[in-house]
Every structure is written in C-alpha cells, then in structure tokens.
Design an enzyme around this catalytic site. Structure first.
Site, PDB file in Angstrom:
ATOM      1  N   ASN A 192       0.798  -1.232   0.000  1.00 24.89           N
ATOM      2  CA  ASN A 192       0.000   0.000   0.000  1.00 24.89           C
ATOM      3  C   ASN A 192       0.830   1.281   0.000  1.00 24.89           C
ATOM      4  OD1 ASN A 192       0.679  -0.864   2.671  1.00 24.89           O
ATOM      5  ND2 ASN A 192      -0.774   0.599   3.505  1.00 24.89           N
ATOM      6  N   GLU A 207       3.580  -4.644  12.256  1.00 24.38           N
ATOM      7  CA  GLU A 207       2.525  -3.629  12.199  1.00 24.38           C
ATOM      8  C   GLU A 207       1.362  -4.225  11.427  1.00 24.38           C
ATOM      9  OE1 GLU A 207       1.210   0.063   9.851  1.00 24.38           O
ATOM     10  OE2 GLU A 207       3.047   0.656  10.889  1.00 24.38           O
TER      11      GLU A 207
END
Length: 534
Positions: A175, A271
């Site tokens: 992303n 994450e």
C-alpha cells in the site's frame, strides 16, 4: 523525469487521452537485475490499478534464491558491522537528497503501482526523506555504548553495548510502495545488520527503483539483498531464515508470522490492522476537524493502516460537523491522471474493491444510511470507489468491527468524553486514533486513555507518523514492536552488559564470617538507599 515515461512526455504534461500506464521500454528488466532470481524464472505482470494496463514483467525468486540471498547477506554483514555507526549513516545523508531530487519519477511509479493521488505519493517521498534524515543524525547516539550503574559504586563498572542481530528479514506491503518498502530497512542497516527484503509484487517496481537510489547513495554491495515473489513461498522463506523479523500486513497473517518466529526464538516486529477512531469533542473547531477528516479517512483511498474508519461525534456538534463534512466528501475530486489536483485515487485490486463493496452493501442491507458515496466508479478506472460515509452502523454489520481498508467511514454519536473513550477502545485493534478539541490539555487527557500506539490531537495521522523521533506501532491486535525513534533502531540490536569488577567484589574477605559479611552488606545497602543509589 528521465527514464520512466516516453522521452517526449512528462508526468505533469500527459494529455488526458494518454493512458497513465506507459513506462519506458526495458525499465522493468533493468530494475529486476537488482533482485536475486534464477535463469528462466517465472514472471509476474505488474499491473497498474489506474487502468488495468500492464506496466512490465518481473522475474520471480525461488526458495533457493532466498537461500542464496541469505548466504551473500551474511558474508557482507560481517564487514558492514565492523564499521562504526558514524560511517554507516553516510549513505542515509545521500539518500535523503537523492529521493528529493528524483521525486518526480518516484511519484509516477508510486501512482502507477498503487493508484493513489500525486499529493499522497508525495507523502511517501517526505516520509523516506524524514526517516533518512532522522537516523542519519540520531542513529549513532541510539547505538552508542552507555555507562550503567553497577552493583557496587565505583567498584562495579557496567557498560551497555548494542550489537546487530545479523540478517533482518523484511516482508513489505503493497500500500505504500516507496515508504513501506524501504524505511524499515534503513534503521536495520544503520544498526549494522544486513537485510533480505521482499517487497510485494504489486509495489516492486517502486521498491527496486528506491533500492537503485540506495546503491547510488553508497551502501556497500551485498548488505541489502532483494528477492521477488509471493507471500506463502518467498515471503515465508525470507522470514523463516531471518535473525529478526519485520512484517507489515494483516493481523491474521501477523499471528502466523509471530508464532513461527517464536518457535525459532527470534524477535519480531509487526505492524498489523486497525479500526482507527476519530473523536470530535463538543468544543472542537468543526471546520478544521472536517477538513482533516477528509485527509485522515480517504488518503490512499483508505488503504492505510492508520487511516480513520470510525468517526465518533459528540452529540452537541454532530449535526454541525456533518453539515460541513459530508459536502466536503461529496466534492472530492477523483481521478487517474499522474498530476496534482485529485483528492483520491483508486483501490489496488478487484479483491479490495469487492471487500469495500461487500462492507457497504451489507451495512445498507441491514439499515445503515449512506450520507455520501456508496458506489463504484468504473467510469474512472476498474477499481475506483467513491469516498463513503455511513450513518446508523450497528453491531451486526461487517463494517462495524472489521477493518475495511478502503474509503469507508462509519459515524457514531456519544454524549461525553468517557463514552467516546469507551467506544474508541471497544475494538480488538489499537493502532492510531485522533482527538479534536480546542483544549489541548483535554485532548492529551483523552488521548492518554485511548489504547492506541499513536494518538493525534487536532490531526488525523500525519503528526504522529512524521514525528520520527517518537515510536509508532500498535497495541492489542494491531501489532508488536515499534518503528521510528530509539525503539525503531534498537529493536534490530542485541543489548549486552559488560561489567568490570574492581577490588574485592563479592568475595567474602578472609577472616570475616559469612554472618558478619551479610551484616556489612545489609548496612551498605541501606546507605546506598539513603544516598539515592539504585
């Protein structure tokens, strides 16, 4: 730019009729030479979500190629670790300038691979420059040897040292093609590690171009190895051979990564997902909060781990806020061109479009109201979806608790700060939050009670994210470990205590009974307490 688009065009001057998926012939082949692949390897077609056009083909690595990468990395790491940190950071200073100088080309690639807008691609350039500058300046101090208080004042002299883990395995997401592909590797390298990096195939062109710039900046050959391939085979092979694991992705996959790292007793930093809240208190600047909410919710079409997906409004300002916010959302400009001015771009894939559509359709079918958006825009590109605001979201709806990872936000109303905090914390995730109030002391008090790794007061995500000296990461199911700041580099090291003992130390002096020695030590401990020595 010089080698991305055809020589007779520039990204800022592309005619509207020109499909924004044209790159210079041979670019993919040139970039692919930086990765470890075998002759006759299978290939992957890099497709731009803006049009569905093929950008180029990249050869894919095998598990055997990953082994080759690790062997080379371990050889290079021993030499690299022998340099002092002050010499290891030199390449970061050069990289900072190279990224800024080459930003036009990098932004083109980012947009082509991710579908995001120009300004959101520029955020990635800023991030890489900021991380490079921070660790170039602070890296040596984060890694420095420090004196620590010994057991016996003056006689016990302790030093805390930091040694590199060895070879860090990084599996990067799609992303943020530039930022997330390399910024986790930079502190790992400064700490004296080698890195084996697997960028996502969907962001590999940008990652490979960034690695070319790292090479130009002066990183020694072999210290940063790159492999290309899917997650189940190549990604897992990277992580299963690492001395330390860095993974960014979904919570479901993160659990598996953590379990496998635990079996090998190696550290991991993860994450993962988020269902991030923004709370607008009753004294908030509604205009400023609404302007920021658009950025915080719809940057990169919501495909941002720290993007806001839950909008919590104090009932006293809820109607006023929505009167300002909803028109702003409806007025957002969507587009696929490689130029400034668009507010939101495309989703990454058909799969992501299907997920967003499913969440919105399910909410509407169960009684939610669409205040803005709510439909796909195939007229703009194959994976475009309008920025969407949902009201009346209930617990039974998929969008209520599941991460959408798209341009969808749900509206909720509360009557107090306490209720807002409870709602913000009522999730398995804890990555990012935003609080809006004119009283910053109140904002800090609220933020202190929200169980998120980062909380922005009077911002959405950029303030905490760009504060490179402070830690960033998730609580609860949003991850383990931190990036940025001291933790972001020290996690890639092993701390070591080397203590030199002078004088008699802890041996019982000759002629002294054990009981007498124990009494003397007891008295000494009491003196140390009074003197404030721990």
């Amino acid at each position: 730019m010089t080698d991305l688009l055809p020589s007779d065009t520039s990204s800022s001057a592309l005619p509207q009729s020109t499909p924004p998926h044209v790159i210079a012939p041979g670019l993919a082949g040139r970039l692919a030479r930086r990765a470890i692949t075998s002759p006759g390897a299978q290939t992957y077609d890099c497709v731009t979500p803006l049009t569905g056009g093929v950008l180029g083909s990249l050869p894919q690595s095998t598990v055997s190629d990953v082994e080759t990468a690790y062997k080379a990395a371990r050889i290079a790491q021993s030499r690299w670790a022998g340099l002092p940190p002050e010499r290891r950071v030199v390449f970061l200073r050069r990289l900072h300038d190279l990224v800024l100088d080459q930003q036009t080309e990098l932004m083109d690639l980012i947009q082509l691979e991710s579908g995001k807008t120009r300004v959101q691609a520029f955020e990635e350039v800023l991030d890489v420059a900021g991380v490079s500058r921070h660790y170039a300046r602070k890296g040596p101090s984060y890694l420095a040897t420090h004196r620590r208080l010994g057991a016996l004042p003056l006689l016990s002299q302790s030093r805390e040292l930091r040694h590199p883990k060895g070879v860090v395995g990084i599996v990067a997401p799609w992303n943020y093609p530039l930022s997330m592909s390399i910024t986790d590797a930079l502190p790992a390298l400064v700490a004296g590690n080698a890195v084996v990096l697997r960028p996502d195939n969907r962001s590999a062109l940008t990652a490979l171009r960034a690695i070319e710039l790292i090479d130009r900046a002066g990183l020694p050959e072999g210290v940063l190895q790159v492999v290309l391939g899917d997650g189940p085979a190549v990604g897992n092979a990277v992580l299963e051979r690492a001395d330390y694991v860095m993974f960014t992705g979904s919570t479901a996959t993160g659990r598996t990564v953590a379990a496998r790292a635990g079996e090998r007793l190696v550290g991991a930093s993860l994450e993962l997902g988020g269902k991030n809240p923004m709370y607008v208190a009753d004294d908030a600047d509604v205009e400023a909060a609404a302007e920021c909410a658009v950025r915080a919710m719809f940057s990169s079409a919501g495909q941002l781990c720290i993007s806001i997906e839950r909008l919590i409004l104090h009932e006293r300002v809820a109607d006023e806020f929505l009167k300002v916010f909803v028109p702003r959302v409806k007025a957002m400009k969507l587009g696929a061109d490689l130029d400034w001015g668009n507010d939101m771009g495309s989703l990454i894939s058909a799969e992501q479009l299907a997920k967003v559509t499913e969440h919105v359709d399910d909410a509407v079918a169960h009684g939610a109201t669409v205040l803005a958006g709510g439909k796909a825009r195939p007229d703009l590109g194959p994976y475009f979806y309008e920025p969407t605001v949902l009201d009346g979201v209930q617990e039974s709806m998929q969008v209520c608790r599941n991460e959408t990872f798209g341009p969808v936000v749900s509206v909720y109303r509360v009557s107090s700060d306490a209720e807002a905090i409870a709602m913000a914390n009522d999730t398995e995730y804890g990555l990012n939050a935003s609080v809006w109030t004119r009283d910053t002391a109140r904002g800090r008090r609220i933020g202190n009670r929200i169980r998120c790794g980062t909380v922005n007061v009077n911002e959405g995500y950029a303030a905490a994210w760009a504060s490179n000296g402070a830690p960033m990461g998730g609580m609860k199911q949003s991850g383990l470990g931190r990036r940025h700041g001291a933790e972001g580099i020290q996690k890639y090291t092993e701390s070591q205590n080397v203590t030199v003992q002078h004088g008699p130390g802890f041996a019982i002096p000759k002629g002294i009974s054990q009981k007498t020695w124990a009494r003397a030590m007891t008295a000494g401990l009491k003196v140390m307490k009074k003197a404030g020595l721990s």
